[in-house]
Design a protein around this motif. Structure first.
Motif, PDB file in Angstrom:
ATOM      1  N   TRP A   1       0.832  -1.203   0.000  1.00 56.76           N
ATOM      2  CA  TRP A   1       0.000   0.000   0.000  1.00 56.76           C
ATOM      3  C   TRP A   1       0.870   1.256   0.000  1.00 56.76           C
ATOM      4  O   TRP A   1       0.531   2.256  -0.647  1.00 56.76           O
ATOM      5  CB  TRP A   1      -0.947  -0.003   1.206  1.00 56.76           C
ATOM      6  CG  TRP A   1      -2.283  -0.605   0.906  1.00 56.76           C
ATOM      7  CD1 TRP A   1      -2.618  -1.931   0.948  1.00 56.76           C
ATOM      8  CD2 TRP A   1      -3.463   0.093   0.481  1.00 56.76           C
ATOM      9  NE1 TRP A   1      -3.932  -2.095   0.594  1.00 56.76           N
ATOM     10  CE2 TRP A   1      -4.481  -0.880   0.315  1.00 56.76           C
ATOM     11  CE3 TRP A   1      -3.766   1.428   0.265  1.00 56.76           C
ATOM     12  CZ2 TRP A   1      -5.774  -0.527  -0.090  1.00 56.76           C
ATOM     13  CZ3 TRP A   1      -5.062   1.780  -0.131  1.00 56.76           C
ATOM     14  CH2 TRP A   1      -6.043   0.800  -0.310  1.00 56.76           C
TER      15      TRP A   1
ATOM     16  N   ARG B   1      -9.516   2.364   5.215  1.00 60.34           N
ATOM     17  CA  ARG B   1      -9.124   0.952   5.134  1.00 60.34           C
ATOM     18  C   ARG B   1      -8.286   0.505   6.326  1.00 60.34           C
ATOM     19  O   ARG B   1      -7.938  -0.667   6.451  1.00 60.34           O
ATOM     20  CB  ARG B   1      -8.333   0.707   3.848  1.00 60.34           C
ATOM     21  CG  ARG B   1      -9.180   0.663   2.599  1.00 60.34           C
ATOM     22  CD  ARG B   1      -9.832  -0.706   2.440  1.00 60.34           C
ATOM     23  NE  ARG B   1      -8.882  -1.662   1.839  1.00 60.34           N
ATOM     24  CZ  ARG B   1      -8.233  -2.607   2.493  1.00 60.34           C
ATOM     25  NH1 ARG B   1      -8.384  -2.735   3.787  1.00 60.34           N
ATOM     26  NH2 ARG B   1      -7.414  -3.428   1.858  1.00 60.34           N
TER      27      ARG B   1
ATOM     28  N   GLU C   1     -11.092   0.764  -4.392  1.00 67.65           N
ATOM     29  CA  GLU C   1     -11.070   0.725  -2.932  1.00 67.65           C
ATOM     30  C   GLU C   1     -11.797   1.932  -2.343  1.00 67.65           C
ATOM     31  O   GLU C   1     -12.492   1.821  -1.329  1.00 67.65           O
ATOM     32  CB  GLU C   1      -9.618   0.695  -2.434  1.00 67.65           C
ATOM     33  CG  GLU C   1      -8.899  -0.610  -2.706  1.00 67.65           C
ATOM     34  CD  GLU C   1      -9.451  -1.764  -1.890  1.00 67.65           C
ATOM     35  OE1 GLU C   1      -9.660  -1.582  -0.671  1.00 67.65           O
ATOM     36  OE2 GLU C   1      -9.675  -2.840  -2.472  1.00 67.65           O
TER      37      GLU C   1
END
Length: 307
Positions: A179, A226, A275
């Motif tokens: 990420w 997230r 996302e």
């Protein structure tokens, strides 16, 4: 342990050359008979690094070969990863191990879903390398390759040899590492592709820096939603640091556009936008980047800035 490498780009050739120099058994899988004939005419890989120029006569074959695969390294473009795996699926068995070393996110999850978490490791590298010509790789910057499983049941990497010249690091938090790399790629790659500029221009051209700031703010909102911890400093500062550190580089996305090749925009910005949608976060600047790079892939030409 025999290593089989899918993807003869810069990272694939870099690993193949270093594995052979370390005394490991290694072979490349090439995509077509013509590509294999081109490789065999050269006889191997040329590696250019601080030691000078080395010739590494690595073996090569096609995906259809019946030879079993023990340790598979997938370093194709991210959009090709699943098709690449399928092409050699008949050569894998329950004990085969797979290392996925690619940009972006999404392809790793596809490989895990197809092969099972117990056989798969994923990696993220900061090594700098580029092809000067087909099968001639320049090792331009030493970095670290972080490797880990997506789950506690993930595989362990076969040791490449004590003399392996690339630095590897076990990373139990590899998804967070991926990420973080995605964050930098989302900030730098689409902007350089759209504006046709070197990475450094993002830190010296006010309009580009402002766009980068917005991209970083949007990304941080998605990461928070997230539960992903990014960097200790704000993402904008980290992205600008990388842009300055690689100031003379052209991003891989810009190079793909200029060579009329598909880009990894779907696995980078496309993944982030999906996302964001799932998390209920608005990312209009990233969506604009996604649309513009898609247009460039369909024939529109970026500016030819030389910053």
């Amino acid at each position: 342990m025999h290593w089989t490498i899918l993807g003869a780009g810069a990272i694939g050739c870099l690993w193949a050359a270093h594995l052979q120099r370390a005394g490991a058994a290694v072979s490349l899988v090439l995509r077509s008979p013509d590509r294999l004939a081109q490789y065999r005419a050269r006889g191997g890989i040329v590696l250019i690094d601080e030691r000078g120029q080395s010739f590494c006569p690595v073996a090569a074959d096609l995906a259809g070969s019946p030879e079993p695969i023990e340790q598979l390294l997938i370093c194709t473009k991210a959009y090709d990863s699943l098709a690449a795996l399928e092409s050699v699926w008949h050569r894998l068995n329950a004990d085969s191990r797979i290392l996925v070393l690619q940009n972006g996110l999404g392809s790793q999850q596809q490989i895990v879903a197809r092969a099972g978490a117990a056989r798969v490791l994923v990696g993220s590298t900061t090594d700098g390398a580029y092809l000067r010509a087909p099968f001639e790789v320049v090792y331009a910057g030493r970095g670290v390759t972080a490797i880990g499983p997506f789950s506690e049941t993930g595989a362990r990497l076969a040791e490449p040899g004590t003399d392996f010249g690339l630095q590897l690091q076990q990373d139990p938090q590899i998804e967070t590492t991926l990420w973080r790399k995605l964050a930098i790629n989302c900030a730098i790659n689409p902007l350089t592709a759209i504006h046709g500029c070197r990475n450094g221009a993002l830190a010296t051209t006010p309009a580009y820096t402002l766009a980068l700031k917005t991209l970083c703010s949007e990304f941080e909102a998605v990461a928070r939603a997230r539960g992903i911890a990014l960097f200790e400093r704000p993402l904008q500062e980290e992205a600008l640091r990388v842009a300055r550190q690689t100031a003379d580089n052209y991003s891989s996305m810009l190079q793909d556009i200029r060579h009329q090749r598909p880009t990894e925009i779907e696995q980078i910005t496309g993944f982030l936008c999906n996302e964001a949608r799932l998390a209920g976060v608005d990312v209009p600047q990233h969506q604009a980047m996604l649309r513009q790079v898609r247009l460039l892939q369909h024939g529109a030409q970026p500016p030819s800035n030389q910053y």
